[in-house]
Design an enzyme around this catalytic site. Structure first.
Site, mmCIF file in Angstrom:
data_model
loop_
_atom_site.group_PDB
_atom_site.id
_atom_site.type_symbol
_atom_site.label_atom_id
_atom_site.label_comp_id
_atom_site.label_asym_id
_atom_site.label_seq_id
_atom_site.Cartn_x
_atom_site.Cartn_y
_atom_site.Cartn_z
ATOM 1 N N ASP A 13 0.863 -1.196 0.000
ATOM 2 C CA ASP A 13 0.000 0.000 0.000
ATOM 3 C C ASP A 13 0.898 1.245 0.000
ATOM 4 O O ASP A 13 1.831 1.345 0.809
ATOM 5 C CB ASP A 13 -0.859 -0.049 1.278
ATOM 6 C CG ASP A 13 -1.920 1.038 1.336
ATOM 7 O OD1 ASP A 13 -2.392 1.470 0.263
ATOM 8 O OD2 ASP A 13 -2.293 1.438 2.460
ATOM 9 N N GLY A 25 -6.746 9.026 7.684
ATOM 10 C CA GLY A 25 -6.755 9.364 9.101
ATOM 11 C C GLY A 25 -8.145 9.512 9.698
ATOM 12 O O GLY A 25 -9.166 9.224 9.063
ATOM 13 N N HIS A 34 -9.302 5.270 -1.318
ATOM 14 C CA HIS A 34 -8.448 5.369 -0.121
ATOM 15 C C HIS A 34 -9.127 6.300 0.890
ATOM 16 O O HIS A 34 -10.058 7.020 0.550
ATOM 17 C CB HIS A 34 -7.086 5.970 -0.490
ATOM 18 C CG HIS A 34 -6.168 5.004 -1.153
ATOM 19 N ND1 HIS A 34 -4.994 4.576 -0.580
ATOM 20 C CD2 HIS A 34 -6.256 4.379 -2.353
ATOM 21 C CE1 HIS A 34 -4.395 3.724 -1.409
ATOM 22 N NE2 HIS A 34 -5.142 3.587 -2.487
ATOM 23 N N GLY A 35 -8.607 6.281 2.104
ATOM 24 C CA GLY A 35 -9.126 7.199 3.118
ATOM 25 C C GLY A 35 -10.600 6.982 3.378
ATOM 26 O O GLY A 35 -11.364 7.927 3.551
ATOM 27 N N SER A 89 -12.181 5.137 5.847
ATOM 28 C CA SER A 89 -12.704 4.737 7.164
ATOM 29 C C SER A 89 -13.940 5.544 7.528
ATOM 30 O O SER A 89 -14.050 6.726 7.192
ATOM 31 C CB SER A 89 -11.622 4.939 8.240
ATOM 32 O OG SER A 89 -10.773 3.812 8.281
ATOM 33 N N ASN A 114 -10.114 0.955 0.969
ATOM 34 C CA ASN A 114 -9.012 0.881 1.932
ATOM 35 C C ASN A 114 -9.433 1.356 3.323
ATOM 36 O O ASN A 114 -10.007 2.435 3.467
ATOM 37 C CB ASN A 114 -7.870 1.787 1.470
ATOM 38 C CG ASN A 114 -7.122 1.224 0.290
ATOM 39 O OD1 ASN A 114 -7.615 0.322 -0.385
ATOM 40 N ND2 ASN A 114 -5.942 1.742 0.036
ATOM 41 N N THR A 118 -7.674 3.274 9.544
ATOM 42 C CA THR A 118 -8.048 4.017 10.759
ATOM 43 C C THR A 118 -9.085 3.283 11.614
ATOM 44 O O THR A 118 -8.944 3.223 12.840
ATOM 45 C CB THR A 118 -8.567 5.414 10.355
ATOM 46 O OG1 THR A 118 -7.487 6.109 9.724
ATOM 47 C CG2 THR A 118 -9.054 6.200 11.548
HETATM 48 P P1 13P Z 1 -8.181 5.447 6.398
HETATM 49 O O1 13P Z 1 -7.187 6.298 7.132
HETATM 50 O O2 13P Z 1 -9.423 6.202 6.106
HETATM 51 O O3 13P Z 1 -8.463 4.167 7.088
HETATM 52 O O4 13P Z 1 -7.535 5.090 4.966
HETATM 53 C C1 13P Z 1 -6.603 4.068 4.852
HETATM 54 C C2 13P Z 1 -5.963 4.001 3.510
HETATM 55 O O5 13P Z 1 -6.339 4.654 2.560
HETATM 56 C C3 13P Z 1 -4.833 3.098 3.379
HETATM 57 O O6 13P Z 1 -4.252 3.148 2.109
HETATM 58 O O1 G3H Z 2 -2.635 5.081 3.916
HETATM 59 C C1 G3H Z 2 -2.195 4.306 4.734
HETATM 60 C C2 G3H Z 2 -2.199 4.434 6.172
HETATM 61 O O2 G3H Z 2 -3.374 4.703 6.820
HETATM 62 C C3 G3H Z 2 -1.002 5.152 6.734
HETATM 63 O O3 G3H Z 2 -0.309 4.096 7.206
HETATM 64 O O4 G3H Z 2 1.062 4.885 9.135
HETATM 65 O O5 G3H Z 2 1.374 2.649 8.060
HETATM 66 O O6 G3H Z 2 2.094 4.712 6.847
HETATM 67 P P1 G3H Z 2 1.154 4.116 7.854
HETATM 68 ZN ZN ZN Z 3 -4.281 5.129 1.296
#
Ligand code: 13P
Ligand code: G3H
Ligand code: ZN
Length: 309
Positions: free
Chosen positions: A85, A183, A212-213, A215, A255, A258
């Site tokens: 990732d 996050g 992504h992102g 959560s 993904n 968080t």
């Molecule tokens: P979240 O921080 O929203 O869980 O996203 C995670 C992510 O995109 C990992 O690649």
């Molecule tokens: O996008 C990915 C994660 O949420 C950040 O992960 O702290 O392992 O780099 P990391």
């Molecule tokens: Zn991500």
């Protein structure tokens, strides 16, 4: 690939996009999180992607995290992918492929368009002959609230550029920026994703799209963590109905990191606060693993991947 249950992201995502569900891509970092996802996938009969960031590789060590995830893929009876990732450079991709990952993301979103294409193409040319699938990212995942129309245009994925990017790189999946961010503090107000943009991207790009992102930052988990002393004021995620709407518009991989971290945190805090005499790590981390498993199972049901293994 030595085990038929260790599959690539592409194997999982193409049927997902075709049939209107999404594969949960869950970030793992240690024994507890790997077991949480593996057990959830088994119980839900769901395919899943175990994903590992470069900072996890630094934390756990490449050999350790590969051994854990490979063991999971060889032990469970559902298909799992081991995915890099946010791979940051070509060298990291090569190391991960040689170590046994089945899929990689090359994140060139910090580069300009042509540089992102060049780096992604270099990774595709290395990965495809080895049977490894590749995800890339176009656009920037940063909050878009309180930004002008011009600023948003500069950050969010442009549909025509997305089509050109996919055609020139031959990448297998594309992560798009439609208003999410990484996050626990994604939005100050309502937090609406740009579905109009996603719809147009979907019409122009037929490969699976990635969110992504994503959560949800469930408030009951935040409240439980806060009850036992965590400070998470203002934490806010993407609503579950928006995630389902995104799946309808072509998102085939979602993904989540968080939400697993929050589940872990709330449970560890609860155990420490309610059982002050406990000092066996297994009695502290075991319940935290179970909490991450429940969150993972919830994602599988929400994304429609349950029963698809
Ligand atoms: P979240 O921080 O929203 O869980 O996203 C995670 C992510 O995109 C990992 O690649
Ligand atoms: O996008 C990915 C994660 O949420 C950040 O992960 O702290 O392992 O780099 P990391
Ligand atoms: Zn991500």
């Amino acid at each position: 690939m030595e085990n038929k249950l260790l599959v690539t992201n592409k194997d999982l995502m193409v049927p997902a996009r075709k049939n209107g569900y999404a594969i949960p891509a869950l970030n793992v970092q240690n024994l507890e999180s790997v077991k949480a996802v593996a057990e959830a996938a088994t119980e839900e009969k769901s395919p899943a992607i175990l994903q590992i960031t470069p900072s996890v590789i630094k934390y756990a060590g490449l050999d350790y995290i590969v051994a854990l995830t490979k063991t999971a893929a060889q032990t469970v009876n559902v298909p799992l992918a081991i995915h890099l990732d946010h791979g940051e450079d070509f060298e990291t991709v090569v190391k991960c492929v040689n170590a046994g990952f089945s899929s990689v993301m090359i994140d060139g979103s910090f580069l300009n368009f042509d540089e992102n294409i060049a780096l992604t193409k270099q990774v595709v040319d290395f990965a495809h002959p080895r049977g490894i699938s590749v995800e890339a990212e176009l656009g920037k995942l940063s909050g878009v609230e309180e930004r002008s129309v011009e600023e948003k245009e500069a950050i969010l994925t442009d549909p025509d550029s997305a089509a050109e990017f996919v055609q020139r790189t031959e990448v297998d999946a594309l992560a798009v920026a439609i208003g999410t961010s990484h996050g626990a503090y994604k939005f100050k107000s309502e937090g609406k994703l740009d579905f109009e943009r996603l719809k147009i991207i979907s019409q122009k790009v037929s490969i699976p799209l990635v969110l992504h992102g994503a959560s949800s930052v469930p408030q009951w988990i935040v409240e439980k963590a806060e009850k036992y002393g965590a400070q998470l004021e203002g934490a806010k995620g993407v609503s579950e109905d928006q995630l389902q709407q995104a799946i309808k518009l072509g998102i085939a991989k979602i993904n989540t990191d968080t939400d697993l971290r929050l589940a872990f945190l709330a449970t560890v805090r609860e155990v420490l606060a309610t059982q002050p005499k406990e000092f066996d790590p297994r009695k502290i981390l075991g319940p935290a693993k179970d909490a991450m498993k429940e969150v993972s199972k919830g994602k599988m049901r929400l994304f429609g991947s349950s029963g698809k293994a």
